[in-house]
Write a protein that holds these residues in place. Structure first.
Motif, PDB file in Angstrom:
ATOM      1  N   ASP A   1       7.429 -17.359  -4.202  1.00 31.62           N
ATOM      2  CA  ASP A   1       8.062 -16.070  -4.461  1.00 31.62           C
ATOM      3  C   ASP A   1       7.455 -15.039  -3.512  1.00 31.62           C
ATOM      4  O   ASP A   1       6.297 -15.147  -3.110  1.00 31.62           O
ATOM      5  N   ILE A   2       8.273 -14.040  -3.145  1.00 33.31           N
ATOM      6  CA  ILE A   2       7.873 -13.017  -2.177  1.00 33.31           C
ATOM      7  C   ILE A   2       7.984 -11.665  -2.865  1.00 33.31           C
ATOM      8  O   ILE A   2       9.007 -11.351  -3.477  1.00 33.31           O
ATOM      9  N   ASN A   3       6.937 -10.863  -2.740  1.00 33.60           N
ATOM     10  CA  ASN A   3       6.855  -9.611  -3.472  1.00 33.60           C
ATOM     11  C   ASN A   3       6.408  -8.490  -2.537  1.00 33.60           C
ATOM     12  O   ASN A   3       5.205  -8.249  -2.377  1.00 33.60           O
ATOM     13  N   PRO A   4       7.361  -7.788  -1.902  1.00 32.95           N
ATOM     14  CA  PRO A   4       7.000  -6.708  -0.977  1.00 32.95           C
ATOM     15  C   PRO A   4       6.692  -5.401  -1.724  1.00 32.95           C
ATOM     16  O   PRO A   4       7.425  -5.013  -2.641  1.00 32.95           O
ATOM     17  N   TYR A   5       5.615  -4.747  -1.317  1.00 34.73           N
ATOM     18  CA  TYR A   5       5.195  -3.455  -1.861  1.00 34.73           C
ATOM     19  C   TYR A   5       5.148  -2.441  -0.720  1.00 34.73           C
ATOM     20  O   TYR A   5       4.542  -2.703   0.321  1.00 34.73           O
ATOM     21  N   ARG A   6       5.769  -1.257  -0.949  1.00 34.96           N
ATOM     22  CA  ARG A   6       5.713  -0.174   0.029  1.00 34.96           C
ATOM     23  C   ARG A   6       5.389   1.116  -0.716  1.00 34.96           C
ATOM     24  O   ARG A   6       6.010   1.430  -1.730  1.00 34.96           O
ATOM     25  N   SER A   7       4.410   1.873  -0.217  1.00 35.00           N
ATOM     26  CA  SER A   7       3.922   3.028  -0.963  1.00 35.00           C
ATOM     27  C   SER A   7       3.359   4.088  -0.021  1.00 35.00           C
ATOM     28  O   SER A   7       2.824   3.773   1.045  1.00 35.00           O
ATOM     29  N   THR A   8       3.470   5.356  -0.457  1.00 36.92           N
ATOM     30  CA  THR A   8       2.814   6.443   0.270  1.00 36.92           C
ATOM     31  C   THR A   8       1.339   6.537  -0.115  1.00 36.92           C
ATOM     32  O   THR A   8       0.570   7.229   0.565  1.00 36.92           O
ATOM     33  N   GLU A   9       0.945   5.876  -1.201  1.00 39.52           N
ATOM     34  CA  GLU A   9      -0.422   5.952  -1.720  1.00 39.52           C
ATOM     35  C   GLU A   9      -1.125   4.609  -1.552  1.00 39.52           C
ATOM     36  O   GLU A   9      -0.496   3.595  -1.277  1.00 39.52           O
ATOM     37  N   ALA A  10      -2.436   4.640  -1.752  1.00 43.06           N
ATOM     38  CA  ALA A  10      -3.187   3.387  -1.762  1.00 43.06           C
ATOM     39  C   ALA A  10      -2.661   2.503  -2.890  1.00 43.06           C
ATOM     40  O   ALA A  10      -2.296   2.995  -3.966  1.00 43.06           O
ATOM     41  N   LEU A  11      -2.605   1.209  -2.635  1.00 39.50           N
ATOM     42  CA  LEU A  11      -1.991   0.281  -3.576  1.00 39.50           C
ATOM     43  C   LEU A  11      -3.007  -0.355  -4.509  1.00 39.50           C
ATOM     44  O   LEU A  11      -4.109  -0.728  -4.101  1.00 39.50           O
ATOM     45  N   SER A  12      -2.597  -0.494  -5.756  1.00 39.48           N
ATOM     46  CA  SER A  12      -3.301  -1.326  -6.723  1.00 39.48           C
ATOM     47  C   SER A  12      -2.251  -2.250  -7.328  1.00 39.48           C
ATOM     48  O   SER A  12      -1.397  -1.817  -8.105  1.00 39.48           O
ATOM     49  N   VAL A  13      -2.268  -3.510  -6.937  1.00 41.27           N
ATOM     50  CA  VAL A  13      -1.167  -4.428  -7.229  1.00 41.27           C
ATOM     51  C   VAL A  13      -1.481  -5.298  -8.439  1.00 41.27           C
ATOM     52  O   VAL A  13      -2.555  -5.906  -8.526  1.00 41.27           O
ATOM     53  N   ASP A  14      -0.542  -5.354  -9.377  1.00 44.87           N
ATOM     54  CA  ASP A  14      -0.604  -6.292 -10.490  1.00 44.87           C
ATOM     55  C   ASP A  14       0.248  -7.500 -10.109  1.00 44.87           C
ATOM     56  O   ASP A  14       1.476  -7.429 -10.120  1.00 44.87           O
ATOM     57  N   ASN A  15      -0.406  -8.596  -9.770  1.00 45.62           N
ATOM     58  CA  ASN A  15       0.326  -9.759  -9.267  1.00 45.62           C
ATOM     59  C   ASN A  15       0.624 -10.790 -10.353  1.00 45.62           C
ATOM     60  O   ASN A  15       0.963 -11.934 -10.061  1.00 45.62           O
TER      61      ASN A  15
END
Length: 276
Positions: free
Chosen positions: A256-270
Motif C-alpha cells: 500500500d502507498i500512503n502519500p503525505y503532503r503538509s505545510t507543517e512538520a509531519l507526525s505520521v500515524d502509520n
C-alpha cells in the motif's frame, strides 16, 4: 505521449525472479508531473513523505530457514524519483530465496537500493507480525463527509472549480472521505483510497470537497500525484495558515502507498485502516 512508466514492467508479463536483483527497481522522475502542476524541485510548497507498507516480504537465514516480516519504507516527497510499484514488488520478490546474515543486514541492503532508485535516502523498517498486529486497525481523524447528500456528475478529471469556501469565516478542522478512487495511468486498474484534509483557513464547504474528490474517479495518475494535486487545489482556494493532505490507499500486490503532503512538520500515524 507515452507515460514514463510505459518502459517499466507495469502492465507487462514479467518473470518472477526469486534471488536478489536490485536492478529490477524502476525509478520514474517526479519532475514532469511537478511541471504539469506548475512546480519544480526548488518551489515545492509542501514537505512530505510517501510511506509504503509491504505485506509480502520474506528472505532466508544462513540456516536456510525463511523469515517473514512487514516492511515500512519512507520515501521523501522531494526525492527526484518515485519507484514504480510493480518493479518494487518484483524487487521484493527477488529476496524470497536470498540469504541475509541478519535482519539488520537486509535493512542496510534495502535502504541502499531504494535510496539509489529514489535519489534521496529512504528509511527502511522491518516489523514483526506481532508488532503490527498489536497496533490494530486505526480510524481516520476528523469528520467523515461521505454521508453528505450531494448530486455528482463529474467523474473524468479533477475539477478544482467544484471547491467552495467561505472566505469570511476562518476555521481549523479535519475532514476525511473514503470515496477517493483514481486509475493507474498505464494499466487503467482502479486505485482505491481514503483521504484526509486538515487545515486552518477559510471555511471549506464539505459538500464541495466531496464532489471534488469524486471527480478523480476516472482520472489516471499515480497516488503521489493525486495527493499533490489535491493539496495544491486546496491551497490555492483556502490560502490556509496550515494544510495537510494525505491518502491511505488500499494495497495492491502486497503493497500500500500512503502519500503525505503538509505545510507543517509531519507526525505520521502509520497504523493501517480497515481496508488496508
Amino acid at each position: 505521449m507515452q507515460h514514463p512508466a510505459e518502459h517499466s514492467p507495469l502492465g507487462k508479463s514479467s518473470a518472477y525472479i526469486a534471488t536478489y536483483s536490485p536492478g529490477l527497481l524502476f525509478p520514474i522522475p517526479r519532475a514532469p508531473k511537478w511541471a504539469e502542476l506548475g512546480l519544480s524541485a526548488e518551489t515545492l510548497p509542501y514537505r512530505g513523505v510517501d510511506i509504503w507498507n509491504c505485506y509480502e516480504l520474506s528472505w532466508l537465514l544462513p540456516s536456510g530457514k525463511p523469515v517473514v516480516a512487514i516492511g515500512e519504507f519512507e520515501i521523501p516527497a522531494d526525492s527526484p524519483n518515485i519507484i514504480e510499484s510493480k518493479s518494487f514488488k518484483l524487487y521484493l520478490n527477488s529476496l524470497n530465496q536470498s540469504v541475509f546474515a541478519s535482519r539488520e543486514a537486509l535493512v542496510e541492503v534495502m535502504s541502499n537500493d531504494l535510496s539509489a532508485a529514489a535519489g534521496k535516502p529512504v528509511a527502511v523498517r522491518l516489523r514483526t507480525l506481532d508488532e503490527v498486529g498489536a497496533e490494530g486497525v486505526a480510524p481516520l481523524p476528523g469528520r467523515c463527509i461521505d454521508e453528505l447528500d450531494v448530486a455528482i456528475e463529474h467523474y473524468h478529471e479533477p475539477l478544482a472549480e467544484l471547491l467552495r469556501c467561505d472566505a469570511a469565516r476562518q476555521v481549523e478542522e479535519c475532514l476525511h472521505s473514503h470515496l477517493l478512487k483514481s486509475n493507474c495511468p498505464v494499466t487503467g486498474q482502479p486505485d482505491w483510497g481514503s483521504v484526509v484534509v486538515e487545515y486552518r483557513g477559510a471555511a471549506l464547504q464539505p459538500e464541495s470537497l466531496l464532489a471534488y474528490l469524486v471527480s478523480f474517479r476516472q482520472h489516471a495518475d499515480f497516488h503521489e500525484q493525486c495527493v499533490e494535486r489535491i493539496f495544491l487545489d486546496l491551497q490555492r482556494l483556502l490560502q490556509p495558515e496550515k494544510l495537510m493532505v494525505y491518502a491511505r490507499y488500499v494495497r495492491r500486490g502486497g503493497l500500500d502507498i500512503n502519500p503525505y503532503r503538509s505545510t507543517e512538520a509531519l507526525s505520521v500515524d502509520n497504523r493501517r485502516l480497515v481496508r488496508q
